[in-house]
Motif scaffolding. Structure first.
Motif, mmCIF file in Angstrom:
data_model
loop_
_atom_site.group_PDB
_atom_site.id
_atom_site.type_symbol
_atom_site.label_atom_id
_atom_site.label_comp_id
_atom_site.label_asym_id
_atom_site.label_seq_id
_atom_site.Cartn_x
_atom_site.Cartn_y
_atom_site.Cartn_z
ATOM 1 N N GLY A 104 0.935 -0.997 0.545
ATOM 2 C CA GLY A 104 0.021 0.317 -0.216
ATOM 3 C C GLY A 104 1.086 1.068 0.274
ATOM 4 O O GLY A 104 0.273 2.064 -0.285
ATOM 5 N N HIS A 105 2.121 1.196 0.654
ATOM 6 C CA HIS A 105 2.904 2.425 0.700
ATOM 7 C C HIS A 105 4.191 2.462 -0.655
ATOM 8 O O HIS A 105 4.444 3.398 -0.884
ATOM 9 N N THR A 132 -0.239 3.426 -9.833
ATOM 10 C CA THR A 132 0.083 2.719 -8.611
ATOM 11 C C THR A 132 -0.963 3.017 -8.017
ATOM 12 O O THR A 132 -1.256 2.837 -6.741
ATOM 13 N N ALA A 133 -1.438 4.407 -8.082
ATOM 14 C CA ALA A 133 -2.010 5.057 -6.968
ATOM 15 C C ALA A 133 -3.676 4.536 -6.663
ATOM 16 O O ALA A 133 -3.272 4.829 -5.235
ATOM 17 N N LYS A 138 -6.583 1.065 -2.683
ATOM 18 C CA LYS A 138 -6.969 -0.376 -2.334
ATOM 19 C C LYS A 138 -6.763 -1.111 -1.128
ATOM 20 O O LYS A 138 -7.270 -2.070 -0.454
ATOM 21 N N LEU A 139 -5.682 -1.009 -1.376
ATOM 22 C CA LEU A 139 -4.617 -1.758 -0.184
ATOM 23 C C LEU A 139 -4.440 -1.310 0.734
ATOM 24 O O LEU A 139 -4.858 -1.932 2.212
ATOM 25 N N LEU A 143 -6.802 -3.233 4.446
ATOM 26 C CA LEU A 143 -5.812 -3.171 5.275
ATOM 27 C C LEU A 143 -6.167 -2.866 6.185
ATOM 28 O O LEU A 143 -6.529 -2.860 8.072
ATOM 29 N N ASP A 144 -7.232 -1.618 6.247
ATOM 30 C CA ASP A 144 -7.891 -1.007 7.791
ATOM 31 C C ASP A 144 -8.994 -1.913 7.935
ATOM 32 O O ASP A 144 -9.427 -2.249 9.099
ATOM 33 N N HIS A 145 -10.033 -2.760 6.715
ATOM 34 C CA HIS A 145 -10.202 -3.720 7.137
ATOM 35 C C HIS A 145 -9.945 -5.099 7.931
ATOM 36 O O HIS A 145 -10.525 -5.589 8.734
#
Length: 508
Positions: A104-105, A132-133, A138-139, A143-145
Motif C-alpha cells: 500500500g505504500h 499505482t495510486a 485499495k490495499l 489493510l483498514d478492514h
C-alpha cells in the motif's frame, strides 16, 4: 318267602338310596363326549396359552417386516462444556498485515483497467502512475478492514442445546432382513403346530378322564350288584341257618362277604369322585357341578390297517411338521450367517429442528449413504457358516429319528387295540361261563350242596370278569385316542363315535 318286616326294610333302604342319588345329581350335567370336547376346546387354559403364543409370534413377524422400513427418531441434547470453543486467527492477521502495508505504500502497479465508461474506449488501461495510486488506495483500504476485523472467532458456546430428527434406512443388508422375516414366519407356523399338538394331547387327556369316569361309574354298578347279591345271600343264609339246613359259620361267612362288598362299593365311589374331579379340571369346571357321562365305553368292529395310520401320521402329525419347520429354520440360519460376507448399505439423514446457542457452523440438515463391509474377521464367519450347516444335519437326523419313533408308537398302539379287542371277546365268553357257574352254585347252596364260600367266590368271579371286560374297553378307547393323537387327526375320534363300527356296553 321274605318276611314282611324285612321286605319293608329293603323298600325303605331303596328309597333312601334313590333320594341320595337324586340329591347328588340334582346339580348334575348330562354331557356327551362331543359336548365335553367342545367345552374343553373353549375353556382349556392350555389352549388359551397356545393361542397367546400364536399371537406373540404373529406380532414378532410384523416386527420383522418393519426392519425394511426407515427408522426415524428424535434426539434432544443439552451440553455443558468446561470452556467455549473458539478459533484464534490472529497469527494469520499478523502474517498478512505487513504485506498489505508494504504494497500500500511502496508498491508499483500497471495495467489497471480504466473504470471511466466515457474514456475507457480510447484508453482501456490507466497510466502507470494512476494505476499505482489506485491499487495503493485499495490495499490501504483493505489493510483498514483487516485491522478492524475480529480474528478470534467463537465457534461454540460452552452451554448449548439442540433438538434434531434423524433417519436411517437400510438399503442392502446382504440378506439379513430377509432371513429375519423368514425365521419369524417359521416361528409363527411352529406356534400354530404347537397348538395343534396341544389339542391332540388334550384329546387323549379328555378320553382318559371322561371314559375313566364312565368306567368308574360302571364299576360302581358292578359293586352295587355285588352288594345287593350279598345282602340277598346273607338273608338266605340267615333263613337257612334258622331252619337248620346250614351251619352258623356259613351265615358268618355271608356277613363277612356283605361287609367286603360294602367296602368295595365305597372304594369304587371314592374312585369315581377322584376321576370326576380330574375331568372337571380338564373342562375348567367348578367342582360344584357334577358330570354324568352320556356316552358308554365302546370298541370298534374294525379300525383300519396299521399302514393307513402310518401314512396319516406322515401327512398330519404336528410333531413331524415341527421337525420340518426346524429344518427350514436351520437352513435360514445358514443364509443369515452367509449374509455377513456382504456389505451393509444404509441411507442416513439429519435435520436440526430447534436449537439454543448451537454453533452456526453446524449444518441445518444433511443426507448421506453409509457402507460397512467387513473384509476380515479372523475366519469367524466361515466357522459360523460351518456351525449352521451342522445344525441342518442335526435336525435332519432328528427328523429321521422322530419318524421311526412315531411309526413304532403307531405299531404299539395298533397292537394294543387288537389285544384289547381279543381280551374283550375272551372275557365275554368267560363271563357267560361264570354266570352259569354262579347260578349252579346258588342253586346248590339252597339245596345244601354248596357252601357260602362257593357262592361268594362265584359272585366275585362274575364281578371280576365284568370289571375286566369294562377295563378292556376303557383301555381300547384310551389307545384309540392316543393313536389319533400321534397321527395328528384328533377329530377322527369323534367320527368313530358316530360310525356304524361302534359296539357299546354298560352294566344294566
Amino acid at each position: 318267602m321274605m318276611k314282611p318286616r324285612v321286605f319293608w326294610c329293603f323298600v325303605f333302604m331303596a328309597c333312601l338310596v334313590q333320594l341320595k342319588s337324586y340329591a347328588q345329581t340334582s346339580n348334575a350335567k348330562v354331557l356327551t363326549f362331543s359336548e365335553v370336547y367342545d367345552q374343553m376346546m373353549g375353556n382349556s387354559h392350555v389352549l388359551k396359552q397356545a393361542e397367546y403364543q400364536m399371537n406373540e409370534k404373529a406380532a414378532e413377524l410384523k416386527a420383522a417386516k418393519g426392519l425394511r422400513a426407515p427408522k426415524v427418531s428424535l434426539t434432544g441434547t443439552a451440553v455443558q462444556m468446561a470452556d467455549p470453543l473458539h478459533l484464534d486467527l490472529t497469527p494469520v492477521r499478523d502474517a498478512i498485515t505487513p504485506l498489505y502495508s508494504a504494497l500500500g505504500h511502496f508498491g508499483n502497479f500497471s495495467g489497471v483497467p480504466n473504470p471511466d465508461p466515457g474514456t475507457n474506449q480510447l484508453m482501456p488501461t490507466l497510466p502507470d502512475d494512476m494505476s499505482t495510486a489506485a491499487m495503493r488506495a485499495k490495499l490501504l483500504e483493505g489493510l483498514d478492514h483487516v485491522n478492524a476485523a475480529e480474528w478470534d472467532q467463537m465457534i461454540q458456546e460452552k452451554q448449548f442445546a439442540s433438538l434434531s430428527a434423524s433417519v436411517v434406512w437400510p438399503l442392502f443388508t446382504g440378506g439379513k432382513i430377509n432371513a429375519a422375516n423368514e425365521a419369524a414366519r417359521i416361528h409363527e407356523e411352529e406356534a400354530g403346530l404347537q397348538k395343534e399338538q396341544k389339542q391332540a394331547e388334550l384329546l387323549s387327556e379328555l378320553v382318559t378322564r371322561y371314559y375313566g369316569l364312565v368306567l368308574s361309574r360302571e364299576a360302581e354298578k358292578v359293586r352295587e350288584q355285588v352288594l345287593d347279591a350279598m345282602e340277598k345271600h346273607l338273608y338266605d343264609a340267615e333263613k337257612l341257618t334258622e331252619e337248620g339246613q346250614i351251619a352258623q359259620v356259613e351265615k358268618l361267612h355271608a356277613e363277612v362277604a356283605k361287609a367286603d362288598a360294602e367296602r368295595e362299593l365305597q372304594k369304587a365311589r371314592r374312585q369315581s369322585q377322584i376321576v370326576e374331579r380330574s375331568l372337571q379340571n380338564t373342562l375348567a369346571m367348578e367342582p360344584t357341578e357334577s358330570i354324568v357321562p352320556a356316552n358308554r365305553l365302546f370298541i370298534l368292529s374294525e379300525v383300519g390297517e396299521e399302514s393307513q395310520f402310518v401314512e396319516l401320521a406322515k401327512t398330519n402329525s404336528p410333531l413331524l411338521k415341527q421337525v420340518d419347520s426346524k429344518k427350514e429354520l436351520s437352513k435360514t440360519g445358514v443364509k443369515l450367517e452367509k449374509s455377513d460376507y456382504m456389505p451393509t448399505v444404509a441411507l442416513t439423514g439429519m435435520y436440526d429442528i430447534a436449537n439454543k446457542d448451537l454453533s452456526p457452523y453446524v449444518p441445518e440438515w444433511l443426507v448421506g449413504v453409509g457402507v460397512k463391509w467387513t473384509l476380515f474377521d479372523g475366519a469367524a464367519r466361515t466357522r459360523k457358516v460351518q456351525a449352521a450347516k451342522h445344525r441342518v444335519s442335526q435336525v435332519e437326523e432328528a427328523g429321521l429319528k422322530a419318524e421311526d419313533d412315531i411309526e413304532t408308537v403307531i405299531r404299539k398302539l395298533h397292537q394294543q387295540l387288537s389285544m384289547q379287542l381279543e381280551q374283550h371277546e375272551s372275557l365275554k365268553k368267560s363271563l357267560t361261563f361264570a354266570e352259569a357257574y354262579l347260578e349252579s352254585k346258588d342253586r346248590a347252596f339252597h339245596e345244601g350242596l354248596a357252601t357260602s364260600s362257593d357262592v361268594v367266590d362265584a359272585r366275585l368271579l362274575v364281578a371280576k370278569f365284568k370289571i375286566e371286560q369294562l377295563q378292556a374297553m376303557y383301555q381300547y378307547d384310551v389307545a384309540l385316542a392316543s393313536l389319533m393323537q400321534i397321527c395328528g387327526v384328533p377329530a377322527q375320534f369323534n367320527n368313530y363315535l358316530t360310525s356304524d363300527l361302534v359296539i357299546t356296553q354298560s352294566i344294566d
